[in-house]
Write a protein that holds these residues in place. Sequence first.
Motif, short mmCIF file in Angstrom:
data_model
loop_
_atom_site.label_atom_id
_atom_site.label_comp_id
_atom_site.label_asym_id
_atom_site.label_seq_id
_atom_site.Cartn_x
_atom_site.Cartn_y
_atom_site.Cartn_z
N ALA A 123 2.45 -7.24 0.53
CA ALA A 123 2.33 -6.18 1.54
C ALA A 123 3.22 -6.51 2.72
N SER A 125 3.86 -5.32 7.07
CA SER A 125 3.21 -4.70 8.23
C SER A 125 4.16 -4.72 9.41
N GLN A 141 6.46 0.89 4.35
CA GLN A 141 5.14 0.28 4.19
C GLN A 141 4.35 0.93 3.06
N TYR A 142 4.40 2.25 2.98
CA TYR A 142 3.64 2.91 1.91
C TYR A 142 4.24 2.62 0.53
N ASN A 145 3.10 -1.22 -0.05
CA ASN A 145 1.65 -1.49 0.01
C ASN A 145 0.83 -0.57 -0.88
N SER A 172 -6.88 -5.77 0.65
CA SER A 172 -6.91 -4.77 1.70
C SER A 172 -6.91 -5.48 3.04
N TYR A 186 0.12 0.82 8.85
CA TYR A 186 -0.45 -0.27 8.07
C TYR A 186 -1.92 -0.01 7.73
N THR A 189 -2.18 2.43 4.97
CA THR A 189 -1.86 1.92 3.63
C THR A 189 -3.04 1.18 3.03
N LYS A 190 -3.75 0.44 3.86
CA LYS A 190 -4.89 -0.33 3.34
C LYS A 190 -6.08 0.57 3.02
#
Length: 302
Positions: A123, A125, A141-142, A145, A172, A186, A189-190
């Motif tokens: 991942a 961030s 990021q997407y 992640n 996550s 971020y 995404t989680k």
Amino acid sequence: MSFRPGYQRASSTNLKAAAAARPLEGKLAIVTGGSRGIGAAVARNLASKGASLALGYTSDSSSEPTAKLASSLESSHGISVLAVQADMGNANGPAHLISSAKNHFAHPRSGKFQIDIIVNNAAVSLNMPVEEVKAEEFHRQYTINVLGPILLLQAALPYLPTDRSGRIVNLSSVSSSLGFHGQTIYGGTKAALEAMTRTWARELSERATVNAVNPGPVATDMYGATSPEFQKQMKPFMQSAPLQKVRPGIDDEQFVKDDEMAGGRPGYDHEIAGVVAMLCGEDSGWCTGSVICANGGFRFSP
């Protein structure tokens, strides 16, 4: 637990005898972001339990440390470890990781190949207020992640067990639910990864359990790169977390020095790895679709 030839490289009678009792003996685990931090800690834990590993990493600078980690785990635990440079932000990266693992671990005569464990750890961030969010950073990021784990699972599907013995664990973060300043991307995404965890738990119910863990601050490069302002907003959470109180003489000296500013210590990578490993074993077979707290009480489950 059955052993699939080609996965273990035991070098002595004593090592073989010790390996016989290991709970993940003969299993193969795919770990993304396996060169350092939580990913490397997960690799060490799973290797100690007998699992062979395919460790994904991204950058050229990670090639040497990942190779050293692989060699160390092989010699220490008598298992086979493959380091694969595969960018989870590239559309072809996840499939490359799986195909490389198949080429390396498939039985030389029968061609049998099975992936028992997947740990989606890779991942990225970058914190920024909403007014500074750029489309390029959103997509970066997407893609890594969220899309990366999807493409990895797609590539791995033909090789997952068919008896519910598979284990998928998604990394996550407490950021998915606590709404920290600067984490529009971020945190989103989680949250997406947690939603995917629940969906996959249903779709893959006859293949594997699927769970997530949500670390809080962990002493990794990612946490070290956050600003003092960002760390300051976490202080109240650190102060109220039952297990994050700093212990002089036990915890890292830097955490003791930073206690007044931080309000507590971050987690150690091996502490997160221990929770991940619990979800990878046979005893976790009745747990799926869940987000398991691995944050010292930084955030309690509802």
